[in-house]
Design an enzyme around this catalytic site. Structure first.
Site, PDB file in Angstrom:
ATOM      1  N   PRO A 130       0.821  -1.218   0.000  1.00 13.66           N
ATOM      2  CA  PRO A 130       0.000   0.000   0.000  1.00 13.66           C
ATOM      3  C   PRO A 130       0.855   1.269   0.000  1.00 13.66           C
ATOM      4  CG  PRO A 130      -0.879  -1.607   1.563  1.00 13.66           C
ATOM      5  CD  PRO A 130       0.424  -2.161   1.060  1.00 13.66           C
ATOM      6  N   GLY A 131       2.028   1.212   0.626  1.00 10.77           N
ATOM      7  CA  GLY A 131       2.892   2.389   0.702  1.00 10.77           C
ATOM      8  C   GLY A 131       3.703   2.643  -0.548  1.00 10.77           C
ATOM      9  N   GLY A 133       4.786   0.786  -4.823  1.00  5.80           N
ATOM     10  CA  GLY A 133       5.102  -0.362  -5.666  1.00  5.80           C
ATOM     11  C   GLY A 133       6.348  -0.147  -6.494  1.00  5.80           C
ATOM     12  N   GLU A 243       8.141 -10.620 -17.001  1.00  4.81           N
ATOM     13  CA  GLU A 243       6.770 -10.109 -16.832  1.00  4.81           C
ATOM     14  C   GLU A 243       6.521  -8.970 -17.823  1.00  4.81           C
ATOM     15  OE1 GLU A 243       5.848  -8.601 -12.919  1.00  4.81           O
ATOM     16  OE2 GLU A 243       3.829  -7.990 -13.514  1.00  4.81           O
ATOM     17  N   ARG A 244       7.495  -8.074 -17.962  1.00  2.00           N
ATOM     18  CA  ARG A 244       7.290  -6.904 -18.841  1.00  2.00           C
ATOM     19  C   ARG A 244       7.151  -7.322 -20.296  1.00  2.00           C
ATOM     20  NH1 ARG A 244      11.456  -3.641 -14.923  1.00  2.00           N
ATOM     21  NH2 ARG A 244       9.840  -3.282 -13.353  1.00  2.00           N
ATOM     22  N   GLY A 367       5.441  -2.365 -13.332  1.00  2.00           N
ATOM     23  CA  GLY A 367       6.413  -1.268 -13.457  1.00  2.00           C
ATOM     24  C   GLY A 367       5.805  -0.204 -14.356  1.00  2.00           C
TER      25      GLY A 367
HETATM   26  C1  LIG Z   1      -4.718  -4.418 -11.918  1.00  2.00           C
HETATM   27  C2  LIG Z   1      -3.385  -4.455 -11.260  1.00  2.00           C
HETATM   28  C3  LIG Z   1      -2.769  -5.672 -11.054  1.00  2.00           C
HETATM   29  C4  LIG Z   1      -1.532  -5.745 -10.405  1.00  2.00           C
HETATM   30  N1  LIG Z   1      -1.000  -6.965 -10.107  1.00  2.00           N
HETATM   31  C5  LIG Z   1       0.086  -7.023  -9.291  1.00  2.00           C
HETATM   32  C6  LIG Z   1       0.569  -8.285  -8.818  1.00  2.00           C
HETATM   33  O1  LIG Z   1       0.044  -9.345  -9.160  1.00  2.00           O
HETATM   34  N2  LIG Z   1       1.626  -8.294  -7.956  1.00  2.00           N
HETATM   35  C7  LIG Z   1       2.234  -7.146  -7.556  1.00  2.00           C
HETATM   36  O2  LIG Z   1       3.173  -7.209  -6.781  1.00  2.00           O
HETATM   37  N3  LIG Z   1       1.814  -5.933  -7.994  1.00  2.00           N
HETATM   38  C8  LIG Z   1       0.750  -5.842  -8.840  1.00  2.00           C
HETATM   39  N4  LIG Z   1       0.301  -4.630  -9.279  1.00  2.00           N
HETATM   40  C9  LIG Z   1       0.963  -3.434  -8.807  1.00  2.00           C
HETATM   41  C10 LIG Z   1       1.719  -2.640  -9.865  1.00  2.00           C
HETATM   42  O3  LIG Z   1       2.869  -3.339 -10.279  1.00  2.00           O
HETATM   43  C11 LIG Z   1       2.016  -1.271  -9.254  1.00  2.00           C
HETATM   44  O4  LIG Z   1       0.781  -0.567  -9.211  1.00  2.00           O
HETATM   45  C12 LIG Z   1       3.053  -0.470  -9.972  1.00  2.00           C
HETATM   46  O5  LIG Z   1       4.316  -1.078  -9.865  1.00  2.00           O
HETATM   47  C13 LIG Z   1       3.151   0.969  -9.458  1.00  2.00           C
HETATM   48  O6  LIG Z   1       3.264   1.021  -8.080  1.00  2.00           O
HETATM   49  P1  LIG Z   1       2.258   1.985  -7.257  1.00  2.00           P
HETATM   50  O7  LIG Z   1       0.889   1.714  -7.723  1.00  2.00           O
HETATM   51  O8  LIG Z   1       2.530   1.841  -5.822  1.00  2.00           O
HETATM   52  O9  LIG Z   1       2.633   3.455  -7.745  1.00  2.00           O
HETATM   53  P2  LIG Z   1       3.758   4.403  -7.108  1.00  2.00           P
HETATM   54  O10 LIG Z   1       5.025   3.660  -7.013  1.00  2.00           O
HETATM   55  O11 LIG Z   1       3.223   5.033  -5.896  1.00  2.00           O
HETATM   56  O12 LIG Z   1       3.883   5.506  -8.260  1.00  2.00           O
HETATM   57  C14 LIG Z   1       2.924   6.557  -8.405  1.00  2.00           C
HETATM   58  C15 LIG Z   1       3.343   7.409  -9.603  1.00  2.00           C
HETATM   59  O13 LIG Z   1       4.638   7.971  -9.334  1.00  2.00           O
HETATM   60  C16 LIG Z   1       5.506   7.648 -10.399  1.00  2.00           C
HETATM   61  N5  LIG Z   1       6.863   7.420  -9.892  1.00  2.00           N
HETATM   62  C17 LIG Z   1       7.257   6.666  -8.856  1.00  2.00           C
HETATM   63  N6  LIG Z   1       8.584   6.666  -8.748  1.00  2.00           N
HETATM   64  C18 LIG Z   1       9.053   7.435  -9.749  1.00  2.00           C
HETATM   65  C19 LIG Z   1      10.357   7.812 -10.190  1.00  2.00           C
HETATM   66  N7  LIG Z   1      11.457   7.363  -9.587  1.00  2.00           N
HETATM   67  N8  LIG Z   1      10.463   8.618 -11.274  1.00  2.00           N
HETATM   68  C20 LIG Z   1       9.343   9.068 -11.909  1.00  2.00           C
HETATM   69  N9  LIG Z   1       8.106   8.748 -11.541  1.00  2.00           N
HETATM   70  C21 LIG Z   1       7.954   7.928 -10.483  1.00  2.00           C
HETATM   71  C22 LIG Z   1       4.963   6.376 -10.998  1.00  2.00           C
HETATM   72  O14 LIG Z   1       5.410   6.182 -12.338  1.00  2.00           O
HETATM   73  C23 LIG Z   1       3.466   6.624 -10.898  1.00  2.00           C
HETATM   74  O15 LIG Z   1       3.050   7.393 -11.987  1.00  2.00           O
HETATM   75  C24 LIG Z   1      -0.893  -4.548  -9.989  1.00  2.00           C
HETATM   76  C25 LIG Z   1      -1.503  -3.310 -10.238  1.00  2.00           C
HETATM   77  C26 LIG Z   1      -2.731  -3.251 -10.841  1.00  2.00           C
HETATM   78  C27 LIG Z   1      -3.367  -1.914 -11.061  1.00  2.00           C
END
Ligand SMILES: Cc1cc2nc3c(=O)[nH]c(=O)nc-3n(C[C@H](O)[C@H](O)[C@H](O)COP(=O)(O)OP(=O)(O)OC[C@H]3O[C@@H](n4cnc5c(N)ncnc54)[C@H](O)[C@@H]3O)c2cc1C
Length: 382
Positions: A130-131, A133, A243-244, A367
């Site tokens: 939650p904090g 990804g 994965e990507r 990612g």
């Molecule tokens: C439908 C769905 C399925 C998923 N399935 C899985 C799964 O099976 N397992 C799993 O582990 N995860 C899963 N995810 C999670 C997904 O991989 C993350 O949502 C993603 O990695 C982004 O993390 P976050 O949502 O916490 O965004 P954050 O990391 O909080 O980022 C928020 C915004 O800030 C930007 N940002 C962050 N850091 C930087 C930086 N250094 N430079 C520029 N911009 C930045 C990001 O690009 C984004 O636009 C899933 C997500 C969804 C929506």
């Protein structure tokens, strides 16, 4: 359209996946998407049909093959199945199992991989919290050693197949701060303290379940750790490259489907006394969709070939490039598909409406677009 690398073997895998998807998914997929769930028996059916084991070594219960075989099977699951949510839900083992296959013990292969490939167990990968990804190195779910168990406390979110998973390949902090303190633990359903805290509702991918998971003093045997302690960051990054590439492949398949739907509609729909394809602007729109689709398929295929050939260092950057190119292409193609369908394109009964929503995940999941650019910048050396 197929990938340039395809051989007769790939054609056989395509056929297996196409047969399964057109028989067991396509007739019901739209209903499953609306119900936000597909039947749990489908995991077993996918395994029996020979789809689930594609790309896994025979030694762990797979059918053999590599990423290329996985890519073509995924192509068919989406194009013939016409339900992206079902395809990605069924496919969560594709991100959860590879680290266990690669770095796990024969005992772990037997306990976790083989039953999942037989469709008896559902596997999910849990990295995101939650904090945050994107910043994997700073994940906070803590696993403290206590004899022959770890005591896990923390939470994971957005986990695909998390609601129904029997086993979760979970990234936890076993050491100090940063990337050097992370391990992978397989946490099994029914372990006291492991709770599915929420089923999440989403923009797209409706048929797949997405969960928030909570761990409260959850005792996980040390025997469930994959590889040495504090060494999982590299495993996670390696897994991300695969994965990507699979996500890039899904974008190609979704766009192919949206493109085909658009051609069919543009041929059938009349305006001003002629078919939509009678307007040059429509033909050019379709031509732009076809061109971008061909480019994304070509790059995805090339990166896959390089990955199969073992070009590991280049592949991380290339997979990020392929994901961004395929993601942008898919967003463009699905948007154009909706536009071509006019008002019907905005209606829930129309496939491209759903694909348009499904496409929005790809610049985020596995990612984000911005993180892909960070990876590319790093591998390009600036
Ligand atoms: C439908 C769905 C399925 C998923 N399935 C899985 C799964 O099976 N397992 C799993 O582990 N995860 C899963 N995810 C999670 C997904 O991989 C993350 O949502 C993603 O990695 C982004 O993390 P976050 O949502 O916490 O965004 P954050 O990391 O909080 O980022 C928020 C915004 O800030 C930007 N940002 C962050 N850091 C930087 C930086 N250094 N430079 C520029 N911009 C930045 C990001 O690009 C984004 O636009 C899933 C997500 C969804 C929506």
């Amino acid at each position: 359209m197929t990938y340039l690398f395809e051989t007769d073997e790939h054609a056989a895998m395509r056929q297996i996946a196409r047969r399964f998807a057109s028989t067991h998914v396509a007739p019901y997929g739209a209903e499953w998407e609306e119900n936000e769930e597909f039947p749990i028996e489908l995991y077993r059916q996918a395994a029996v049909s020979g789809v689930t084991p594609i790309g896994y070594p025979e030694a762990v219960g797979g059918a053999g093959g590599d990423l290329g075989h996985v890519l073509v099977a995924g192509d068919e699951l989406i194009i013939a199945g016409r339900s992206v949510g079902t395809a990605v839900g069924l496919g969560s083992h594709g991100i959860a199992l590879p680290p266990i296959v690669r770095f796990g013990t024969p005992e772990q292969h037997k306990r976790f991989v083989a039953p999942a490939l037989r469709g008896e167990k559902i596997a999910a990968l849990a990295v995101t919290e939650p904090g945050g990804g994107s910043d994997v190195a700073n994940l906070t779910t803590r696993a403290a050693l206590d004899g022959d168990h770890y005591i896990v406390n923390g939470a994971k979110t957005f986990i695909t197949s998390g609601c129904r998973a029997d086993l979760v390949t979970c990234a936890v902090r076993t050491g100090g701060s940063g990337h050097g303190g992370i391990s992978l633990l397989v946490i099994e359903k029914g372990t006291p303290g492991f709770v599915v805290s929420k089923k999440l509702r989403k923009t797209g991918w409706w048929a797949s379940d997405t969960a928030e998971l909570t761990f409260e003093d959850c005792r996980v045997p040390v025997a469930n750790r994959i590889g040495p302690e504090n060494s999982a960051f590299a495993m996670i990054m390696m897994n991300f490259a695969g994965e990507r590439l699979m996500l890039a492949g899904q974008c190609v398949a979704i766009a192919e489907l949206a493109y085909r739907e658009s051609i069919a509609y543009a041929r059938e729909r009349q305006a001003f006394g002629k078919q939509l394809t009678g307007f040059q602007v429509t033909r050019h729109k379709l031509a732009d969709m076809a061109s971008q689709l061909a480019a994304a398929r070509a790059l995805t295929g090339e990166v896959c070939t390089r990955a199969v050939q073992g070009e590991q260092v280049e592949v991380a950057g290339l997979a990020a490039k392929a994901k961004n190119i395929a993601t942008d292409m898919c967003s463009f193609v699905c948007d154009q598909a909706v536009q071509l369908h006019g008002g019907y394109g905005y209606m829930r009964e129309t496939l491209v409406e759903r694909l348009y929503r499904d496409a929005r995940l790809y610049p985020i999941g596995g990612g984000t677009r911005e993180i892909m650019n960070e990876v590319i910048a790093k591998t390009e050396g600036y």
